[in-house]
Design an enzyme around this catalytic site. Structure first.
Site: not given
Ligand SMILES: [Zn+2]
Length: 211
Positions: A36-37, A87, A91, A181
């Site tokens: 993620d991210d 995503h 965020h 992440h």
């Molecule tokens: Zn995230």
């Protein structure tokens, strides 16, 4: 019980999130590694190097703002054969954002990702939390909502690579979706853990796939 609550999505939350994927079919020994991210220049290329070296394909839930800033990293993820998901663009926190504004931010991310025809867009809400109204509208628009069933806590300074590997060993089952992440906060700790996780799961007979 305490640990299960920490590392896995508890049963009541699974019920709350009905209509949301949090684990794949348990019939085959497949695991789904997700990040993620990202993408960010400090971490993403190092993840991609590890995945290439280990011959693993993964799924990246990307922040639109990062994709817009680092389009070359986005292209590298795509050309390496990984799958991407949405995503949100900024965020954002679903529970602090109105549903229209939330949907607009998700669509903004989709535009940057250039989602075309074919598989429905994957979406993972930041922090794993959204309002029911947001979930319902995303599902109606054809998004496939994905959470996870194994959280490595790689963003937590007190979690060593050994502890993270232990979480994976304890809680990964056929069909599991594991979250890492692609962020500065997780960076080195996650990168030290990822090869160990891949080697361990492969030795257990797991196959890696994209969502
Ligand atoms: Zn995230």
């Amino acid at each position: 019980m305490f640990k299960r609550l920490l590392y896995q999505i508890p049963a009541w939350l699974q019920w709350f999130y009905r209509g949301v994927m949090w684990r794949g079919e348990a019939a085959t020994p497949i695991v789904y590694i997700t990040f993620d991210d990202g993408p960010i220049p400090e971490v993403t290329p190092r993840i991609l190097d590890i995945l290439r070296e280990k011959n693993v394909h993964a799924t990246f839930f990307l922040v639109g703002d990062n994709v817009a800033k680092y389009p070359h990293l986005y292209q590298r993820i795509l050309t390496s054969g990984h799958r991407v998901g949405n995503h949100t663009f900024h965020h954002i926190k679903g529970w602090r954002t109105g549903t229209d504004a939330y949907l607009a931010d998700v669509e903004h991310c989709n535009k940057v990702l250039g989602y075309g025809a074919g598989k429905p867009p994957l979406f993972r809400p930041p922090y794993g939390r959204i309002r029911t109204s947001q979930k319902v509208r995303l599902l109606r628009r054809g998004y496939k909502l994905v959470l996870w069933d194994v959280l490595t806590h790689d963003y937590n300074k007190s979690y060593t690579p050994e502890l993270m590997l232990d979480i994976v060993k304890r809680y990964t089952r056929p069909g599991s979706i594991i979250v890492f992440h692609d962020s500065l906060k997780s960076g080195d700790r996650m990168l030290a853990t990822l090869p160990k996780v891949i080697d361990y799961l492969r030795a257990q007979g797991y196959i890696f796939d994209t969502l």
